[in-house]
Write a protein that holds these residues in place. Structure first.
Motif, PDB file in Angstrom:
ATOM      1  N   VAL A 107       0.852  -1.192   0.000  1.00 35.00           N
ATOM      2  CA  VAL A 107       0.000   0.000   0.000  1.00 35.00           C
ATOM      3  C   VAL A 107       0.883   1.235   0.000  1.00 35.00           C
ATOM      4  N   VAL A 108       0.579   2.188  -0.860  1.00 35.15           N
ATOM      5  CA  VAL A 108       1.268   3.481  -0.864  1.00 35.15           C
ATOM      6  C   VAL A 108       0.339   4.519  -0.259  1.00 35.15           C
ATOM      7  N   ILE A 109       0.869   5.333   0.644  1.00 38.65           N
ATOM      8  CA  ILE A 109       0.130   6.440   1.254  1.00 38.65           C
ATOM      9  C   ILE A 109       0.808   7.727   0.824  1.00 38.65           C
ATOM     10  N   LEU A 110       0.105   8.556   0.088  1.00 40.26           N
ATOM     11  CA  LEU A 110       0.636   9.841  -0.370  1.00 40.26           C
ATOM     12  C   LEU A 110      -0.016  10.967   0.413  1.00 40.26           C
ATOM     13  N   LEU A 111       0.776  11.703   1.175  1.00 38.82           N
ATOM     14  CA  LEU A 111       0.311  12.875   1.900  1.00 38.82           C
ATOM     15  C   LEU A 111       0.595  14.084   1.029  1.00 38.82           C
ATOM     16  N   VAL A 112      -0.442  14.763   0.562  1.00 36.11           N
ATOM     17  CA  VAL A 112      -0.253  15.794  -0.450  1.00 36.11           C
ATOM     18  C   VAL A 112      -1.139  16.997  -0.169  1.00 36.11           C
ATOM     19  N   GLY A 113      -0.624  18.190  -0.448  1.00 34.88           N
ATOM     20  CA  GLY A 113      -1.382  19.411  -0.217  1.00 34.88           C
ATOM     21  C   GLY A 113      -2.581  19.517  -1.143  1.00 34.88           C
ATOM     22  N   GLU A 114      -3.748  19.830  -0.568  1.00 37.49           N
ATOM     23  CA  GLU A 114      -4.960  19.994  -1.357  1.00 37.49           C
ATOM     24  C   GLU A 114      -4.986  21.366  -2.032  1.00 37.49           C
ATOM     25  N   ARG A 115      -5.740  21.440  -3.117  1.00 39.32           N
ATOM     26  CA  ARG A 115      -5.993  22.746  -3.739  1.00 39.32           C
ATOM     27  C   ARG A 115      -6.684  23.633  -2.702  1.00 39.32           C
ATOM     28  N   GLU A 128      -4.502  25.241   4.513  1.00 36.89           N
ATOM     29  CA  GLU A 128      -3.704  24.274   5.268  1.00 36.89           C
ATOM     30  C   GLU A 128      -4.272  22.872   5.223  1.00 36.89           C
ATOM     31  N   SER A 129      -5.114  22.560   4.240  1.00 31.60           N
ATOM     32  CA  SER A 129      -5.786  21.268   4.182  1.00 31.60           C
ATOM     33  C   SER A 129      -4.957  20.249   3.407  1.00 31.60           C
ATOM     34  N   LEU A 130      -4.703  19.109   4.047  1.00 31.64           N
ATOM     35  CA  LEU A 130      -3.896  18.037   3.479  1.00 31.64           C
ATOM     36  C   LEU A 130      -4.792  16.856   3.117  1.00 31.64           C
ATOM     37  N   SER A 131      -4.410  16.115   2.092  1.00 29.62           N
ATOM     38  CA  SER A 131      -5.101  14.880   1.727  1.00 29.62           C
ATOM     39  C   SER A 131      -4.171  13.692   1.891  1.00 29.62           C
ATOM     40  N   ALA A 132      -4.751  12.525   2.166  1.00 30.89           N
ATOM     41  CA  ALA A 132      -4.014  11.264   2.179  1.00 30.89           C
ATOM     42  C   ALA A 132      -4.644  10.352   1.132  1.00 30.89           C
ATOM     43  N   TYR A 133      -3.903  10.096   0.052  1.00 27.75           N
ATOM     44  CA  TYR A 133      -4.347   9.163  -0.988  1.00 27.75           C
ATOM     45  C   TYR A 133      -3.719   7.808  -0.729  1.00 27.75           C
ATOM     46  N   LEU A 134      -4.505   6.750  -0.868  1.00 25.69           N
ATOM     47  CA  LEU A 134      -4.018   5.397  -0.651  1.00 25.69           C
ATOM     48  C   LEU A 134      -4.296   4.554  -1.888  1.00 25.69           C
ATOM     49  N   ALA A 135      -3.368   3.653  -2.210  1.00 20.91           N
ATOM     50  CA  ALA A 135      -3.565   2.745  -3.336  1.00 20.91           C
ATOM     51  C   ALA A 135      -2.917   1.402  -3.025  1.00 20.91           C
ATOM     52  N   TYR A 136      -3.607   0.326  -3.390  1.00 18.31           N
ATOM     53  CA  TYR A 136      -3.091  -1.024  -3.219  1.00 18.31           C
ATOM     54  C   TYR A 136      -2.304  -1.410  -4.467  1.00 18.31           C
ATOM     55  N   LYS A 137      -1.029  -1.698  -4.282  1.00 15.49           N
ATOM     56  CA  LYS A 137      -0.137  -2.102  -5.377  1.00 15.49           C
ATOM     57  C   LYS A 137      -0.362  -1.276  -6.650  1.00 15.49           C
ATOM     58  N   PRO A 138      -0.176   0.035  -6.572  1.00 14.56           N
ATOM     59  CA  PRO A 138      -0.399   0.869  -7.761  1.00 14.56           C
ATOM     60  C   PRO A 138       0.586   0.531  -8.876  1.00 14.56           C
ATOM     61  N   ARG A 139       0.099   0.647 -10.096  1.00 14.27           N
ATOM     62  CA  ARG A 139       0.891   0.346 -11.279  1.00 14.27           C
ATOM     63  C   ARG A 139       0.522   1.310 -12.401  1.00 14.27           C
ATOM     64  N   PRO A 140       1.402   1.494 -13.385  1.00 12.41           N
ATOM     65  CA  PRO A 140       1.060   2.340 -14.521  1.00 12.41           C
ATOM     66  C   PRO A 140      -0.268   1.931 -15.151  1.00 12.41           C
ATOM     67  N   GLY A 141      -1.077   2.936 -15.458  1.00 16.37           N
ATOM     68  CA  GLY A 141      -2.396   2.688 -16.014  1.00 16.37           C
ATOM     69  C   GLY A 141      -3.512   2.788 -15.001  1.00 16.37           C
ATOM     70  N   HIS A 142      -3.175   2.744 -13.699  1.00 18.30           N
ATOM     71  CA  HIS A 142      -4.204   2.895 -12.682  1.00 18.30           C
ATOM     72  C   HIS A 142      -4.721   4.343 -12.671  1.00 18.30           C
ATOM     73  N   THR A 143      -5.979   4.507 -12.283  1.00 20.28           N
ATOM     74  CA  THR A 143      -6.619   5.820 -12.259  1.00 20.28           C
ATOM     75  C   THR A 143      -7.161   6.096 -10.862  1.00 20.28           C
ATOM     76  N   ASP A 144      -7.882   7.205 -10.731  1.00 21.91           N
ATOM     77  CA  ASP A 144      -8.494   7.535  -9.440  1.00 21.91           C
ATOM     78  C   ASP A 144      -9.464   6.452  -8.982  1.00 21.91           C
ATOM     79  N   ALA A 145      -9.991   5.668  -9.910  1.00 23.10           N
ATOM     80  CA  ALA A 145     -10.901   4.583  -9.540  1.00 23.10           C
ATOM     81  C   ALA A 145     -10.194   3.502  -8.739  1.00 23.10           C
ATOM     82  N   ASN A 146      -8.863   3.464  -8.789  1.00 26.61           N
ATOM     83  CA  ASN A 146      -8.073   2.480  -8.043  1.00 26.61           C
ATOM     84  C   ASN A 146      -7.533   3.035  -6.733  1.00 26.61           C
ATOM     85  N   ARG A 147      -7.942   4.258  -6.377  1.00 23.18           N
ATOM     86  CA  ARG A 147      -7.394   4.913  -5.185  1.00 23.18           C
ATOM     87  C   ARG A 147      -8.500   5.300  -4.218  1.00 23.18           C
TER      88      ARG A 147
END
Length: 273
Positions: A181-189, A196-215
């Protein structure tokens, strides 16, 4: 009193009572409710507040993070934090070419040679669209995420920072380091409520071709939204669920705990009793 007698007239609230009520309502939300007006225009106080918040949002988007200045040498040393870049070489290119912010710079790929591969969790920090959010939230949130992960015996990759980062960079991270699992802590728009709002995006075994539907996403991590402590618990619950089910994205839903439960979870991704 005769029941047929009309009720005595109700007295109108005083200006002081109205002011106190308005103040109580406005304290409940950052939205500009009951702001009042002068003719067809905002009051001067409201107009100045809008201009101030707009300036803060613009600054958050255009600011560049200096890791040592903004996070501190002690923080960098504690987490052995290093920096990589995306293919967006400048802030202006990052804003105009989102596709370049989704790909790691080929020259920086060699920096991953000393990083462990195949970890249960790989935590990554990205500046995204608000450097202000990263500086405000990450120093508290990162240690809490590590604490929760260690509590559950999960292995951790070496954390790193990505400059000019878009969410799609998760795919390159998965390809290069192969974490579960990858956890990306990234600044929100930023908006006009907070920069000061932060987001945490998570993805299981992300690979090229994956989209927001996989996160999956946990957003609004800031003082008037989700606190870092609550966010850490929610992120780890979701990560454990991904590991258990072997997937992420639209096929799973976040399972929130009971209000009185703690952030430490059992191995099934549910609150420990």
């Amino acid at each position: 009193m005769n029941p047929s007698d009309p009720s005595p007239p109700r007295s109108e609230p005083t200006s002081e009572e109205i002011a106190r009520l308005v103040a109580k309502v406005r304290a409940l939300t950052p939205a500009r409710v009951l702001a009042g007006r002068i003719g067809t225009s905002y009051r001067t106080e409201t107009q100045l507040g809008l201009r101030e918040d707009y300036a803060a949002a613009v600054d958050a988007v255009h600011a560049d993070i200096d890791l040592e200045r903004d996070l501190g040498a002690e923080f960098l040393s504690r987490w052995d934090l290093f920096e990589v870049r995306t293919r967006a070489r400048s802030k202006s290119e990052f804003l105009l070419r989102p596709d370049l912010g989704r790909q790691l710079d080929e020259e920086d790929v060699k920096l991953f040679e000393g990083c462990p591969k195949g970890a249960d969790l790989q935590i990554v920090i990205g500046d995204g669209l608000s450097a202000t959010a990263v500086v405000a939230q990450v120093p508290a949130l990162l240690p809490m995420l590590v604490e929760e992960a260690q509590y559950h015996g999960l292995s951790l990759g070496r954390p790193f920072f990505i400059r000019n980062c878009r969410v799609g960079v998760l795919n390159d991270i998965g390809r290069l380091l192969d974490p579960t699992v990858v956890i990306l802590l990234v600044g929100e728009r930023p908006g006009l409520a907070t920069a000061e709002s932060l987001s945490a995006y998570l993805a299981y075994k992300p690979r090229p071709g994956h989209t927001d539907a996989n996160r999956n996403l946990i957003s609004n991590i800031h003082a008037r939204g989700t606190s870092p402590r609550d966010a850490a618990g929610r992120v780890l619950r979701l990560a454990l669920q991904m590991i258990r089910l072997g997937l992420s994205g639209v096929e799973i839903k976040e399972q929130l705990p009971e209000p009185a439960s703690t952030n430490h979870l059992d191995d099934q991704g549910t609150p420990a009793r």
